[in-house]
Design a protein around this motif. Sequence first.
Motif, short mmCIF file in Angstrom:
data_model
loop_
_atom_site.label_atom_id
_atom_site.label_comp_id
_atom_site.label_asym_id
_atom_site.label_seq_id
_atom_site.Cartn_x
_atom_site.Cartn_y
_atom_site.Cartn_z
N LEU A 297 0.83 -1.21 0.00
CA LEU A 297 0.00 0.00 0.00
C LEU A 297 0.86 1.26 0.00
O LEU A 297 0.63 2.20 -0.78
N GLY A 298 1.88 1.29 0.85
CA GLY A 298 2.78 2.45 0.91
C GLY A 298 3.52 2.66 -0.40
O GLY A 298 3.70 3.80 -0.85
N ALA A 299 3.91 1.56 -1.04
CA ALA A 299 4.62 1.65 -2.32
C ALA A 299 3.73 2.31 -3.38
O ALA A 299 4.18 3.17 -4.16
N THR A 300 2.48 1.92 -3.42
CA THR A 300 1.55 2.46 -4.41
C THR A 300 1.37 3.96 -4.25
O THR A 300 1.36 4.72 -5.22
N LEU A 301 1.24 4.40 -3.01
CA LEU A 301 1.06 5.83 -2.76
C LEU A 301 2.32 6.63 -3.13
O LEU A 301 2.22 7.74 -3.66
N LEU A 302 3.48 6.07 -2.86
CA LEU A 302 4.72 6.75 -3.24
C LEU A 302 4.81 6.92 -4.75
O LEU A 302 5.16 7.99 -5.26
N MET A 303 4.46 5.89 -5.49
CA MET A 303 4.54 5.97 -6.95
C MET A 303 3.55 6.97 -7.53
O MET A 303 3.80 7.59 -8.56
N SER A 304 2.42 7.13 -6.85
CA SER A 304 1.43 8.10 -7.34
C SER A 304 1.98 9.53 -7.27
O SER A 304 1.55 10.39 -8.05
N LEU A 305 2.92 9.77 -6.35
CA LEU A 305 3.47 11.12 -6.21
C LEU A 305 4.29 11.53 -7.44
O LEU A 305 4.37 12.72 -7.76
N GLU A 306 4.91 10.57 -8.12
CA GLU A 306 5.62 10.90 -9.34
C GLU A 306 4.66 11.48 -10.37
O GLU A 306 4.92 12.52 -11.00
N CYS A 307 3.53 10.80 -10.57
CA CYS A 307 2.55 11.26 -11.57
C CYS A 307 1.97 12.61 -11.18
O CYS A 307 1.72 13.47 -12.04
N LEU A 308 1.77 12.81 -9.88
CA LEU A 308 1.27 14.11 -9.41
C LEU A 308 2.26 15.21 -9.75
O LEU A 308 1.88 16.29 -10.22
N GLY A 309 3.55 14.93 -9.55
CA GLY A 309 4.59 15.90 -9.89
C GLY A 309 4.67 16.18 -11.37
O GLY A 309 4.81 17.33 -11.81
N PHE A 310 4.55 15.13 -12.19
CA PHE A 310 4.53 15.32 -13.64
C PHE A 310 3.38 16.24 -14.05
O PHE A 310 3.53 17.10 -14.91
N GLY A 311 2.23 16.02 -13.42
CA GLY A 311 1.05 16.78 -13.79
C GLY A 311 1.07 18.23 -13.33
O GLY A 311 0.45 19.09 -13.95
N LEU A 312 1.82 18.51 -12.25
CA LEU A 312 1.77 19.85 -11.67
C LEU A 312 2.95 20.74 -12.01
O LEU A 312 2.77 21.92 -12.31
N PHE A 313 4.20 20.19 -11.98
CA PHE A 313 5.31 21.14 -12.13
C PHE A 313 6.49 20.69 -12.97
O PHE A 313 7.34 21.50 -13.33
N ALA A 314 6.60 19.42 -13.34
CA ALA A 314 7.78 18.96 -14.07
C ALA A 314 7.80 19.54 -15.49
O ALA A 314 6.90 19.26 -16.29
N ARG A 315 8.82 20.33 -15.79
CA ARG A 315 8.95 20.94 -17.12
C ARG A 315 10.37 20.83 -17.68
O ARG A 315 10.69 21.46 -18.67
N SER A 316 11.21 20.06 -17.01
CA SER A 316 12.60 19.89 -17.44
C SER A 316 13.09 18.55 -16.92
O SER A 316 12.42 17.89 -16.11
N LEU A 317 14.29 18.15 -17.38
CA LEU A 317 14.85 16.88 -16.92
C LEU A 317 15.09 16.89 -15.41
O LEU A 317 14.73 15.92 -14.73
N PRO A 318 15.67 17.96 -14.82
CA PRO A 318 15.83 17.98 -13.36
C PRO A 318 14.48 17.87 -12.62
O PRO A 318 14.38 17.17 -11.61
N GLY A 319 13.46 18.55 -13.13
CA GLY A 319 12.15 18.46 -12.50
C GLY A 319 11.59 17.05 -12.57
O GLY A 319 10.99 16.56 -11.60
N MET A 320 11.78 16.39 -13.70
CA MET A 320 11.32 15.01 -13.83
C MET A 320 12.09 14.08 -12.89
O MET A 320 11.51 13.15 -12.31
#
Length: 412
Positions: A297-320
């Motif tokens: 369960l904890g693993a799944t929630l951690l992985m969801s944070l990557e997608c949240l970051g992609f959707g909100l602020f990642a606009r460069s390789l460092p951000g990704m």
Amino acid sequence: MRKFHFGAGPLARLGMRGRQALILVGVNGIFWFAWSFGVYQTVYLQSVGFSASSMGALNAISSAVGIVSVAFWGMASDRIGSLRKVLVTVLAGAAVLYGLIPFVPTGLPYSHILLLCYVPAVNFFRASSSPFAENILVRNCNELGLNFGMLRSLGSLLFTIGCMIISAWLPALGVPNTFWVSGLLMSVPIVMTFFAREPASGPRPKAAAKSGGGKKGGLNLGELFQNKAYVAFLAFGFLYYTAAACEGNFIPYFMKSVGVDSEQYGVLLGYRALLEIPFLLLMVKLRRRFPLRVLVLGATLLMSLECLGFGLFARSLPGMLVCCTFFGLGSGLFLGSSLNYVYELAPDHLKASAQAFFTSVASVAGIVGNLLGGVVFDAIGAKPFYLAVTGLYILSAGVFLSSFRKKREKAA
């Protein structure tokens, strides 16, 4: 046939457990090193004209073949009582056929159709390569008392090293040549598998044998599906792997949308694999403190944070890369817990089939995730797409949480 002996040298003094630990690193660890050289399939197909939706269709067909693949090879392993023979077969088949992908003609009117036929055919072997390489490691670690997290973390480390090597080499090598290089490197784990210990398959109960369709040696697969915890995990797995298919297969398209060179894809994958190592190394301590289902369960929630970051602020390789940190940590936690959770739930004589059917559910989810994902990505754009994937990860976690809450209530 004369068996291989280690003699009286240093390997012999290690003892059987020590030798098997080294051999398993050779099988699983070098498998992931070889796999890292072949991660550019999406980038290659993107370069020959595949859109996100057509890529989704191709991956969906491949996932459908994957369903047949893992179920077939899983039942074959249980029926013949040899995980080792099946692993050698799928590794060899995948290595040869995957290496030939760049030789499929491109630039012709029917090139897309050729690739739509050939790539899924390769997946009949390739789809089972990773599950069975993991399976032989999980089962031997459990049976020999070896530290799974430690050995699997070496696989992640070698995958990271491989990704860094191929990323630096790619401008000179070229994307098409990564396919045959990966296939060539796969010869090492194939050879090492011959010396790996055959995991115990466990005898089938007499009652199960009698009810297994009346045929001698039949498998009573219904026993698996009477296990409510296993069925609940399959339901979770369907939602989780639908999200995972959407998350992973369209990253090169996300990179293009934010102006990041897709040839840096290997850097992202290598970095994520490197971040798998901390939780893999801590897995023994974590399993003493928490049930495996809580770790999943904890693993799944951690992985969801990557997608949240992609959707909100990642606009460069460092951000990704910042966003990928969460996915890497979650992936390490998931690797160390999910495979062992399936192993824990399944009876001894159906462990390979249990893993195979769980992987088949992942393949079904891959069909849904790729078909819908490609269309949705093209329709709504990269950032809204990854926000939607975030919601799907959270939904899968919610379904899994409710399943073991109900179990706790019944126990009370």
